[in-house]
Every structure is written in structure tokens, then in C-alpha cells.
Design an enzyme around this catalytic site. Structure first.
Site, PDB file in Angstrom:
ATOM      1  CE1 TYR A  18      -3.151   2.624   0.220  1.00 14.10           C
ATOM      2  CE2 TYR A  18      -2.192   3.222   2.332  1.00 14.10           C
ATOM      3  CZ  TYR A  18      -3.637   3.301   1.656  1.00 14.10           C
ATOM      4  OH  TYR A  18      -4.271   5.063   1.564  1.00 14.10           O
ATOM      5  CG  ASP A  72       5.738   4.075   0.910  1.00 13.59           C
ATOM      6  OD1 ASP A  72       6.280   4.434   1.874  1.00 13.59           O
ATOM      7  OD2 ASP A  72       4.460   3.158  -0.178  1.00 13.59           O
ATOM      8  CE  LYS A  81       0.976   4.742   8.024  1.00 12.32           C
ATOM      9  NZ  LYS A  81       1.615   4.356   6.415  1.00 12.32           N
TER      10      LYS A  81
HETATM   11  C1  LIG Z   1       0.475   4.568   5.576  1.00 13.45           C
HETATM   12  C2  LIG Z   1       1.401   4.989   4.436  1.00 13.45           C
HETATM   13  C3  LIG Z   1       0.897   5.729   3.214  1.00 13.45           C
HETATM   14  C4  LIG Z   1       0.368   6.185   3.274  1.00 13.45           C
HETATM   15  O1  LIG Z   1       0.488   7.675   3.717  1.00 13.45           O
HETATM   16  P1  LIG Z   1      -0.620   8.575   4.855  1.00 13.45           P
HETATM   17  O2  LIG Z   1       0.347   9.071   4.934  1.00 13.45           O
HETATM   18  O3  LIG Z   1      -1.590   7.824   5.129  1.00 13.45           O
HETATM   19  O4  LIG Z   1      -1.159   8.830   3.365  1.00 13.45           O
HETATM   20  C5  LIG Z   1       2.364   4.731   1.801  1.00 13.45           C
HETATM   21  N1  LIG Z   1       3.054   3.852   2.322  1.00 13.45           N
HETATM   22  C6  LIG Z   1       3.043   3.238   3.075  1.00 13.45           C
HETATM   23  C7  LIG Z   1       4.026   2.214   3.231  1.00 13.45           C
HETATM   24  C8  LIG Z   1       2.314   3.162   4.072  1.00 13.45           C
HETATM   25  O5  LIG Z   1       2.434   2.433   5.600  1.00 13.45           O
END
Ligand SMILES: *Cc1c(COP(=O)(O)O)cnc(C)c1O
Length: 441
Positions: free
Chosen positions: A148, A243, A275
């Protein structure tokens, strides 16, 4: 507190009001408890490892704002720094000192030379992909099933009929044209990556992957997999986008890269963060090699912008958090993670519930399936009814797990012995509750 003491009347009343004014009553779908049933707990306050809901119930928090709260809730020094920042005004639309300091801290600790701030992980990956396309002059993006990257149109994609076939929209509202340039591959599958690059290599702008997937539960890259991806991208003139929105500053002090790239001697072309680096406020970032980042406006032609990007309060929260994220913080989280992994496995084994515990660095999850999970297809073999029963038994015993079987369990350095004991005490009965659903079916 025992099950019978826990009232949820105030949460239920708020959920009713919320559903009348917000779709599903929540502002991000997983919060609605659809995967486990029941009423989401509306949280009034939190401190350290503990959440307090609007009915006054306390829970050990194993969600930690989906990983953001590395130091636990309302950390006194973060709170103080944020309060001082708020007192200086909350947004100016001009450059500020905290942005520079946070960027310096990130450049010091990660494989990026330059960093650009945004407000969410979604924006970070969306912008990294735009930059990769702008730099390479190519259009195709490769991603993995079960990874994701936020709700970016081109990444809300479902695999086509073969590995080298373009993807289909993963949700209504995403036009087929947005995913027609996306290839979705099974994770940890070198042959699929090789086949996709063999067929489309000269059209691929970038491959984007979670540095270690945490959004289908924790699925560590097989040894050498990230290095293989970096090499494959380089061989075809495509960019490797790692990511680390979830793993950054969490899987280890240096993120997932600290667990593989740093020792294996490679680095991603671009990396995304979010995060933990926002310290519980909306902040995220993408960064990478200086020569690539120089293509971004105003230095270069690739446009990207944001009214609240680099917001002084958010960057202060992030900077204070990262400065406090010392070796001791990761050691404590690692210790607690080990304790909980062992205890969860023991309880589930004794109750006869098939499960697999998987980890990368300080991140772990418990899959309710009997087979090792190397990709999304394996994660999808989980017994979600067993997880729902387990989840609710834990919640009734004062432990707030993620309300889905497809998520990591998150800890903080504030998870002290009382919090750990509460989880350990709750596990055996929850495992029995999961076992009971299996006998019933
Ligand atoms: C949480 C997450 C996102 C998206 O971040 P948001 O701040 O919710 O838009 C993208 N990539 C990864 C790996 C994530 O865990």
C-alpha cells in the site's frame, strides 16, 4: 477490568452521530471495524502506551496511530516543543528553521541527499512517481500486490491477467487510463520482476515497493530481494522507489534500509517517509539522490507544491521525535516486540490456532494462517473470523489491536512492563476465543 465492566455506550452514541455526517462514520476506512465487526472505540485521550475512550475504558495501544507514535502518546518533550511552536503561530507559508533542521536530520539518517516535505504519505509516493516519470521521460510504474502506498490513483491497481499485463482499477473512481500504465506483480517474486522488465523495461519509469511490506501484515523481503530490485531497476534505467512511510525510523533507527541496503551497499534512488517522521502530526516527505531531486520545481521543471508542506508545528513534532529516537528507544521496542511475539505464538499454539509470526526489525505481525506468508496471496489465506474473535477478546481485556488481520502490531518506547503484562494476561483467553470460532465452523 473484566469484559462485563466495559461499557461502550458513549462510543456507540458518537458512532451513530458520526455515521449521520461522515461516510461510514470514519475518516479512514479501517477505523470503522468492518473487518472485525462491532463499534469502533472513540478515543478521548492517550498517554504513553495507553488509550482512554469516551466511556472511560483504558486500552494498551498496539496501533500507535498506525506506527506514527514511536515514543508513545503525549510524550512530554514532544508536547512541550509542539506547544511552543503553536504559540509562535501555526503556519506562515514561508520557509522556516524547523524544516531545515528536520531535513538535515533525515539526510543524516537515511540514504537521501535532498528531501521535500509534504503532508501525507499518499502525497509523498504520488510526488515521487511524478518525479521519476519526469526524470526518466517514461510512463510505466511497477508495484507489488499487497503493498500500500496511499490512495494514489495509479497505485490503487489490481493485477492484470498475467505478470507482464497492465493493471485494472482497484476501486471505482479510478479510470482505467490511470492504471493502464501500472504493472502489479507478486511480492518476493524475482521471476515476475525479471519478466516484467524483460518485456517493458525501456518504458518503466520506476518500481515502487514498501521497503518491507507492513500493509498486508509484515512480509519481510526475502534475503537480497531489495538489492535485486535496485539492480534490476539500474540495469533498465528505471528508478527504484523505496516506500519507507511505515518502516522509516521504525523497523530500525535507519528504517528498513538500515536492515538491508546499509550493510549490502546499495541505496534506493528515491525514498518516501511519513508516520514516525511527523511525530503524530501530518507530515511526510520524499527524497533521494541530489541529481534526481534537482528536477523538482523550483530548481527543475517537475512541478510539486503544498500550502501546509513543511508546516512549522508538524516539522517541530517530527524533529523532536527523531532527536529522541535513540538506540535505547529501538532496543526497548525490540525487546517488547520479542516478548509479545513469543507470547502470542505460545497462546495460539496451545489453543490449536494455526498462525505465523513474521517480523522485520522491530515490526511484527501475527498471521492467522498455517503457512509462511511471502506474498499477498498467502496473506489472503488467513482465517479472518478467527482473527475477529481474537481481536474482540483482546479489546474486552483492555488491549487495542489493529482492527484487521492484515496489519502490523505497533509498539512504542512507552510500552512499559504494566502495558506488556496486560497484553500477556489477555492472550490465552483471546487465543481460546479464536479457537472456538474454528470449532463452530
Ligand atoms: C501509511 C502508508 C502510506 C500512506 O500514508 P498516508 O499518510 O496515510 O497518506 C503510504 N505508504 C505506506 C507504506 C504506508 O504505510
Amino acid at each position: 477490568m473484566t469484559t462485563n465492566d466495559r461499557r461502550t455506550t458513549a462510543s456507540e452514541a458518537l458512532f451513530d452521530r458520526a455515521r449521520a455526517v461522515t461516510p461510514g462514520g470514519v475518516n479512514s476506512p479501517v477505523r470503522a471495524f468492518n473487518a472485525v465487526g462491532g463499534t469502533p472505540r472513540f478515543i478521548r485521550s492517550a498517554r504513553g502506551a495507553w488509550l482512554t475512550d469516551v466511556d472511560g475504558n483504558e486500552y494498551v495501544d498496539l496501533v500507535c496511530s498506525w506506527g506514527a507514535m514511536l515514543l508513545g502518546h503525549a510524550h512530554p518533550e514532544v508536547q512541550e516543543a509542539v506547544a511552543a511552536a503553536v504559540a509562535r503561530g501555526t503556519s506562515y507559508g514561508t520557509p522556516t528553521e524547523p524544516e531545515v533542521e528536520l531535513a538535515e536530520e533525515i539526510v543524516r539518517r537515511t540514504p537521501v541527499d535532498r528531501v521535500r516535505f509534504v503532508s501525507s504519505g499518499t502525497e509523498a509516493t504520488m510526488s515521487a512517481i511524478r518525479l521519476a516519470r519526469g526524470v526518466t521521460g517514461r510512463d510505466v510504474v511497477v508495484k507489488f500486490s499487497g503493498c500500500y502506498h496511499g490512495h494514489v490513483d495509479s497505485l490503487l491497481a489490481a493485477a492484470g491477467s498475467g505478470v507482464a499485463t497492465f493493471a485494472l482499477p482497484g476501486t471505482p473512481g479510478v479510470p482505467a487510463s490511470s492504471t493502464a500504465l501500472t504493472l502489479v506483480l507478486p511480492y518476493n517474486d524475482r521471476a515476475a520482476v525479471a519478466a516484467a522488465f524483460a518485456e517493458h523495461g525501456d518504458r518503466i519509469a520506476c518500481l515502487v515497493t514498501e521497503a518491507a511490506p507492513g500493509n498486508m501484515g509484515v512480509v519481510p523481503p526475502l534475503p537480497g530481494f531489495n538489492a535485486f530490485l535496485a539492480e534490476t531497476c539500474a540495469a533498465h534505467g528505471a528508478l527504484f522507489v523505496s516506500d519507507e512511510v511505515m518502516t522509516g525510523f521504525r523497523a530500525s533507527k535507519l528504517g528498513q534500509w538500515g536492515l538491508d541496503g546499509a550493510t549490502e551497499g546499495w541505496r534506493p534512488d528515491l525514498t518516501t517517509f511519513g508516520k514516525v517522521m511527523g511525530g503524530g502530526l501530518p507530515a511526510a516527505a520524499f527524497g533521494g539522490r541530489a541529481d534526481l531531486m534537482s528536477h523538482l520545481a523550483p530548481e527543475g521543471p517537475v512541478y510539486q507544491a503544498g500550502t501546509l508542506s513543511g508546516n512549522p508545528v508538524a516539522t517541530t513534532a517530527g524533529l523532536t521525535t527523531l532527536r529522541l529516537a535513540t538506540d535505547e528507544v529501538y532496543e526497548r521496542i525490540s525487546h517488547v516486540a520479542g516478548t509479545l511475539q513469543t507470547a502470542a505464538a505460545k497462546a495460539l499454539t496451545e489453543a490449536g490456532v494455526p498462525h505465523v509470526v513474521q517480523a522485520t526489525g522491530t515490526m511484527f505481525s501475527v498471521f492467522f494462517t498455517g503457512q509462511p506468508v511471502r506474498d499477498f496471496a498467502a496473506a489472503s489465506t488467513q482465517d479472518t473470523a478467527a482473527y475477529a474473535a481474537f481481536f474482540h477478546a483482546m479489546l474486552d481485556a483492555g488491549v487495542h489491536l489493529p482492527p484487521s488481520a492484515y496489519e502490523a502490531w505497533f509498539l512504542s518506547s512507552a510500552h512499559d512492563d504494566r502495558a506488556v503484562e496486560t497484553v500477556l494476561d489477555a492472550l490465552p483467553a483471546a487465543a481460546e476465543a479464536a479457537a472456538a470460532t474454528r470449532k463452530a465452523s
